[in-house]
Motif scaffolding. Structure first.
Motif, PDB file in Angstrom:
ATOM      1  N   ILE A   1       8.178  -4.224   5.973  1.00  0.00           N
ATOM      2  CA  ILE A   1       9.357  -3.355   5.859  1.00  0.00           C
ATOM      3  C   ILE A   1       9.776  -2.844   7.235  1.00  0.00           C
ATOM      4  O   ILE A   1      10.960  -2.663   7.513  1.00  0.00           O
ATOM      5  N   LYS A   2       8.796  -2.653   8.126  1.00  0.00           N
ATOM      6  CA  LYS A   2       9.136  -2.302   9.508  1.00  0.00           C
ATOM      7  C   LYS A   2       9.943  -3.443  10.137  1.00  0.00           C
ATOM      8  O   LYS A   2      10.887  -3.213  10.894  1.00  0.00           O
ATOM      9  N   GLN A   3       9.583  -4.682   9.798  1.00  0.00           N
ATOM     10  CA  GLN A   3      10.322  -5.843  10.290  1.00  0.00           C
ATOM     11  C   GLN A   3      11.754  -5.844   9.759  1.00  0.00           C
ATOM     12  O   GLN A   3      12.704  -6.163  10.493  1.00  0.00           O
ATOM     13  N   VAL A   4      11.924  -5.494   8.494  1.00  0.00           N
ATOM     14  CA  VAL A   4      13.267  -5.413   7.906  1.00  0.00           C
ATOM     15  C   VAL A   4      14.106  -4.373   8.649  1.00  0.00           C
ATOM     16  O   VAL A   4      15.243  -4.630   9.064  1.00  0.00           O
ATOM     17  N   LEU A   5      13.539  -3.165   8.815  1.00  0.00           N
ATOM     18  CA  LEU A   5      14.267  -2.101   9.502  1.00  0.00           C
ATOM     19  C   LEU A   5      14.581  -2.493  10.947  1.00  0.00           C
ATOM     20  O   LEU A   5      15.679  -2.246  11.446  1.00  0.00           O
TER      21      LEU A   5
ATOM     22  N   GLU B   1       0.849  -1.182   0.000  1.00  0.00           N
ATOM     23  CA  GLU B   1       0.000   0.000   0.000  1.00  0.00           C
ATOM     24  C   GLU B   1       0.889   1.236   0.000  1.00  0.00           C
ATOM     25  O   GLU B   1       2.112   1.135   0.146  1.00  0.00           O
ATOM     26  N   GLU B   2       0.285   2.405  -0.136  1.00  0.00           N
ATOM     27  CA  GLU B   2       1.050   3.650  -0.098  1.00  0.00           C
ATOM     28  C   GLU B   2       1.479   3.933   1.339  1.00  0.00           C
ATOM     29  O   GLU B   2       0.655   3.942   2.248  1.00  0.00           O
ATOM     30  N   VAL B   3       2.779   4.170   1.548  1.00  0.00           N
ATOM     31  CA  VAL B   3       3.319   4.375   2.896  1.00  0.00           C
ATOM     32  C   VAL B   3       4.338   5.509   2.867  1.00  0.00           C
ATOM     33  O   VAL B   3       5.147   5.606   1.937  1.00  0.00           O
ATOM     34  N   ARG B   4       4.308   6.365   3.902  1.00  0.00           N
ATOM     35  CA  ARG B   4       5.308   7.411   4.073  1.00  0.00           C
ATOM     36  C   ARG B   4       6.483   6.837   4.871  1.00  0.00           C
ATOM     37  O   ARG B   4       6.312   6.337   5.988  1.00  0.00           O
ATOM     38  N   LEU B   5       7.680   6.919   4.305  1.00  0.00           N
ATOM     39  CA  LEU B   5       8.850   6.294   4.917  1.00  0.00           C
ATOM     40  C   LEU B   5       9.212   6.949   6.242  1.00  0.00           C
ATOM     41  O   LEU B   5       9.558   6.250   7.204  1.00  0.00           O
ATOM     42  N   LEU B   6       9.155   8.264   6.328  1.00  0.00           N
ATOM     43  CA  LEU B   6       9.589   8.962   7.540  1.00  0.00           C
ATOM     44  C   LEU B   6       8.803   8.488   8.759  1.00  0.00           C
ATOM     45  O   LEU B   6       9.375   8.244   9.832  1.00  0.00           O
ATOM     46  N   SER B   7       7.504   8.331   8.603  1.00  0.00           N
ATOM     47  CA  SER B   7       6.671   7.861   9.705  1.00  0.00           C
ATOM     48  C   SER B   7       7.070   6.451  10.135  1.00  0.00           C
ATOM     49  O   SER B   7       7.145   6.137  11.333  1.00  0.00           O
ATOM     50  N   LEU B   8       7.363   5.601   9.161  1.00  0.00           N
ATOM     51  CA  LEU B   8       7.753   4.218   9.451  1.00  0.00           C
ATOM     52  C   LEU B   8       9.072   4.168  10.214  1.00  0.00           C
ATOM     53  O   LEU B   8       9.219   3.433  11.195  1.00  0.00           O
ATOM     54  N   VAL B   9      10.049   4.979   9.771  1.00  0.00           N
ATOM     55  CA  VAL B   9      11.366   5.005  10.414  1.00  0.00           C
ATOM     56  C   VAL B   9      11.247   5.504  11.852  1.00  0.00           C
ATOM     57  O   VAL B   9      11.872   4.965  12.769  1.00  0.00           O
ATOM     58  N   ARG B  10      10.419   6.523  12.059  1.00  0.00           N
ATOM     59  CA  ARG B  10      10.243   7.060  13.418  1.00  0.00           C
ATOM     60  C   ARG B  10       9.657   6.008  14.357  1.00  0.00           C
ATOM     61  O   ARG B  10      10.053   5.915  15.525  1.00  0.00           O
ATOM     62  N   GLN B  11       8.715   5.207  13.865  1.00  0.00           N
ATOM     63  CA  GLN B  11       8.125   4.149  14.692  1.00  0.00           C
ATOM     64  C   GLN B  11       9.181   3.133  15.121  1.00  0.00           C
ATOM     65  O   GLN B  11       9.230   2.708  16.283  1.00  0.00           O
TER      66      GLN B  11
END
Length: 402
Positions: free
Chosen positions: A289-293, A245-255
């Motif tokens: 992708i959160k799992q990858v990070l 789906e469409e995701v903003r990377l900055l928000s994901l990295v901050r989490q």
């Protein structure tokens, strides 16, 4: 970090392929009964016969991915005659996919592209070959770049893994069943410990709280191991898919950074992020992708000494993808361990590995998820200066309104 680009090479006239033969040089003085002859001429009939009669598929391609040669097993396996295949582009004959049925042709994950870029063999690549649905096979391949005169050629050998896959599926089913049965009681233990720590069963002393905290950490580690094993097992069984789906990377990295801050503070490692708010939206599965990070940052924290830094950054890779990097100022990866970094359950003999623990699935899972998104993952490392892991993910492309 260099950007990987597949060079476009103009088609050339087909040239005859002679596979290289390695043999020991001998002289009449040491072998008086041997007739003097060039080693390649002496052994060439044996080599030719071996290629024709081997049970493995042998395929030779030009550097522009046009087929030069198929041995009889390769022709039978792919359901095409050798005469018909020669000169065709590999996409129309091999049509390589990974084990998750993700198309590799035309991507940076293509084994032929990677072998040519590295100019070294790629052993034990597991792929699905075949453009015809009635002639598709799971194979273990070896991709070897070979110089024939001034021309780069690729020799591609493949072994059918169908029988092995059946046995492996039985094993995977067993592992999945056992892991699933372990997960339920472990979650129960974790929940009851949490209730005790919160004081629902009475007030605890500081010492009791400390020991229960250690117990909870151990149970959580076991739960994580079981979850990772289940993940890999489901992937092997073809039950893993991404929901993009469409995701903003900055928000994901901050989490991710927020969730790992306690671990970083305990290790005395600083977490930094260099992701601009202007980074375009990505087309990814956010949980995966959160799992990858999470896996990459956790790994970086573990192998960075106190006072070090772990940084997550991003930049445009090409017109369709973004490259995300996780850099540390840690110990670096020893040379002997580098070929095995993404192998399942691989444990380094390096002294730091025994101190940091781990069970060798985090990077394997990261690679699997990235490839399922159509990207690639790699790393650069310098001993005692640090390591950078990087991977690509697709950009979000809005569907035009009709």
């Amino acid at each position: 970090m260099r950007k990987r680009i597949q060079k476009q090479v103009p088609d050339e006239e087909q040239t005859a392929l002679s596979l290289p033969v390695t043999s020991e040089k001998s002289s009449p003085e040491h072998c008086p009964d041997v007739v003097s002859a060039p080693p390649s001429e002496k052994w060439q009939p044996t080599v030719d016969a071996a290629i024709l009669t081997t049970s493995d598929a042998v395929i030779a391609l030009k550097h522009n991915f046009r087929l030069l040669y198929l041995n009889p097993v390769a022709a039978t396996t792919l359901g095409i005659s050798a005469q018909e295949a020669v000169g065709k582009h590999c996409t129309t004959v091999l049509n390589c996919k990974n084990l998750n049925h993700m198309m590799l042709c035309g991507t940076s994950s293509c084994p032929l592209v990677r072998a040519l870029e590295r100019q070294s063999p790629l052993p034990n690549e597991e792929l699905i070959l075949g453009a015809d649905s009635s002639h598709m096979y799971e194979v273990s391949t070896s991709v070897n770049p070979v110089k024939v005169g001034k021309q780069s050629t690729i020799v591609f050998t493949a072994r059918d893994m169908s029988a092995w896959k059946v046995a492996n599926q039985v094993r995977s089913n067993f592992v999945s069943m056992v892991s699933h049965e372990l997960r339920t009681p472990l979650n129960s233990v974790h929940g009851f410990i949490d209730l005790l720590l919160q004081g629902h069963m009475g007030e605890l002393t500081d010492e009791q709280s400390m020991y229960l905290g250690y117990t909870q950490e151990g149970v959580q580690q076991l739960v994580s191991i079981v979850e990772d094993i289940l993940f890999m097992t489901r992937s092997d069984l073809g039950q893993f898919e991404v929901k993009q789906e469409e995701v903003r990377l900055l928000s994901l990295v901050r989490q991710v950074m927020r969730s790992l801050q306690p671990q970083a503070l305990k290790a005395e490692v600083a977490l930094c992020q260099d992701v601009a708010s202007s980074v375009p939206s990505l087309y990814i599965d956010p949980q995966r992708i959160k799992q990858v990070l999470n896996n990459l940052v956790t790994n970086a924290i573990k192998f960075t000494p106190p006072g070090g830094t772990v940084t997550v950054s991003a930049h445009r890779y090409d017109d369709t993808s973004e490259m995300i990097s996780v850099s540390d100022t840690g110990y670096g990866i020893p040379v002997e361990d580098r070929p095995h970094v993404f192998e399942r359950f691989y444990q380094s003999n390096h002294s730091q590995q025994s101190k940091m623990g781990g069970y060798g699935l985090g990077l394997s899972i990261a690679k699997l998820i990235v490839e399922q998104h159509g990207g690639f993952i790699g790393f650069d490392t310098v001993i005692n200066r640090g390591t950078t892991f990087y991977f690509t993910v697709p950009l979000f492309v809005p569907v035009p309104e009709t």
